[in-house]
Design a protein around this motif. Structure first.
Motif, PDB file in Angstrom:
ATOM      1  N   VAL A   1       0.889  -1.202   0.015  1.00 36.12           N
ATOM      2  CA  VAL A   1       0.012   0.150  -0.060  1.00 36.12           C
ATOM      3  C   VAL A   1       0.914   1.179  -0.069  1.00 36.12           C
ATOM      4  O   VAL A   1       2.058   1.393   0.369  1.00 36.12           O
ATOM      5  N   ALA A   2       0.256   2.744  -0.385  1.00 35.23           N
ATOM      6  CA  ALA A   2       1.029   3.630  -0.475  1.00 35.23           C
ATOM      7  C   ALA A   2      -0.099   4.651   0.101  1.00 35.23           C
ATOM      8  O   ALA A   2      -1.104   4.781  -0.491  1.00 35.23           O
ATOM      9  N   ALA A   3       0.461   5.631   0.789  1.00 35.86           N
ATOM     10  CA  ALA A   3      -0.193   6.694   1.267  1.00 35.86           C
ATOM     11  C   ALA A   3       0.528   8.065   1.217  1.00 35.86           C
ATOM     12  O   ALA A   3       1.710   8.044   1.597  1.00 35.86           O
ATOM     13  N   LEU A   4      -0.011   9.254   1.051  1.00 33.21           N
ATOM     14  CA  LEU A   4       0.823  10.421   1.175  1.00 33.21           C
ATOM     15  C   LEU A   4       0.977  10.763   2.477  1.00 33.21           C
ATOM     16  O   LEU A   4       0.250  10.506   3.555  1.00 33.21           O
ATOM     17  N   GLY A   5       2.119  11.229   2.819  1.00 32.76           N
ATOM     18  CA  GLY A   5       2.362  11.762   4.357  1.00 32.76           C
ATOM     19  C   GLY A   5       2.975  10.632   5.361  1.00 32.76           C
ATOM     20  O   GLY A   5       3.724   9.757   4.999  1.00 32.76           O
ATOM     21  N   ARG A   6       2.598  10.789   6.433  1.00 35.90           N
ATOM     22  CA  ARG A   6       3.309  10.154   7.696  1.00 35.90           C
ATOM     23  C   ARG A   6       2.697   8.554   7.748  1.00 35.90           C
ATOM     24  O   ARG A   6       1.680   8.190   7.206  1.00 35.90           O
ATOM     25  N   ILE A   7       3.400   7.732   8.596  1.00 36.64           N
ATOM     26  CA  ILE A   7       2.799   6.548   8.991  1.00 36.64           C
ATOM     27  C   ILE A   7       1.503   6.635   9.600  1.00 36.64           C
ATOM     28  O   ILE A   7       1.418   7.203  10.674  1.00 36.64           O
ATOM     29  N   ILE A   8       0.647   5.696   9.054  1.00 36.81           N
ATOM     30  CA  ILE A   8      -0.688   5.635   9.648  1.00 36.81           C
ATOM     31  C   ILE A   8      -1.045   4.173   9.536  1.00 36.81           C
ATOM     32  O   ILE A   8      -0.602   3.438   8.628  1.00 36.81           O
ATOM     33  N   ARG A   9      -1.864   3.637  10.570  1.00 40.98           N
ATOM     34  CA  ARG A   9      -2.404   2.182  10.439  1.00 40.98           C
ATOM     35  C   ARG A   9      -3.743   1.896   9.790  1.00 40.98           C
ATOM     36  O   ARG A   9      -4.145   0.719   9.581  1.00 40.98           O
ATOM     37  N   GLN A  10      -4.361   2.891   9.615  1.00 38.29           N
ATOM     38  CA  GLN A  10      -5.703   2.630   9.139  1.00 38.29           C
ATOM     39  C   GLN A  10      -5.928   2.380   7.593  1.00 38.29           C
ATOM     40  O   GLN A  10      -5.482   3.119   6.812  1.00 38.29           O
ATOM     41  N   ALA A  11      -6.477   1.473   7.268  1.00 40.67           N
ATOM     42  CA  ALA A  11      -6.853   0.836   5.942  1.00 40.67           C
ATOM     43  C   ALA A  11      -7.128   2.071   4.924  1.00 40.67           C
ATOM     44  O   ALA A  11      -6.677   2.293   4.037  1.00 40.67           O
ATOM     45  N   VAL A  12      -7.967   2.762   5.301  1.00 39.64           N
ATOM     46  CA  VAL A  12      -9.011   3.588   4.304  1.00 39.64           C
ATOM     47  C   VAL A  12      -8.200   4.728   4.237  1.00 39.64           C
ATOM     48  O   VAL A  12      -8.422   5.704   3.282  1.00 39.64           O
TER      49      VAL A  12
END
Length: 123
Positions: free
Chosen positions: A97-108
């Motif tokens: 998975v990839a997301a903008l910004g800092r580490i987060i644990r929520q899949a959404v």
């Protein structure tokens, strides 16, 4: 077009090791946190680990700490998950998975997902 392509899954015995890879394209990787989720049969998606591309901060779910290691190769635009001392409860489909910004644990919060790779650990 963003693409995340996983590889490296398979069938192993308890105590064995596997290394998952995720090749990323279409992203400016320095802006993204990359990670792994997994989904076992009949269960929801679970956060496994994540790494920021810029400063190499990492986060792991407690159940894999000390056994799994997340890393990345900037030159190859590839992320890895080294999984040691595998247990039957690690059996799942693993998603990059990839997301903008800092580490987060929520899949959404993760906008981009790979197709998944199956990891099966027999007892």
């Amino acid at each position: 077009q963003v693409q995340l392509v996983e590889s490296g899954g398979g069938l192993v015995q308890a105590g064995d090791s596997l290394r998952l890879s995720c090749a990323a394209s279409g992203l400016t990787l320095s802006r993204y946190t990359m990670g792994w989720f997994r989904q076992a049969p009949g269960k929801g998606r679970e956060f496994v680990a994540a790494i920021t591309w810029s400063d190499i901060s990492t986060d792991y779910v407690d159940s894999v700490k000390g056994r799994f290691t997340i890393s990345r190769d900037n030159a190859k635009n590839t992320m890895y998950l080294q999984m040691n001392s595998l247990k039957p409860e690690d059996t799942a489909v693993y998603y990059c998975v990839a997301a903008l910004g800092r580490i987060i644990r929520q899949a959404v919060k993760y906008a981009y997902w790979g197709q998944g790779t199956q990891v099966t650990v027999s007892s």
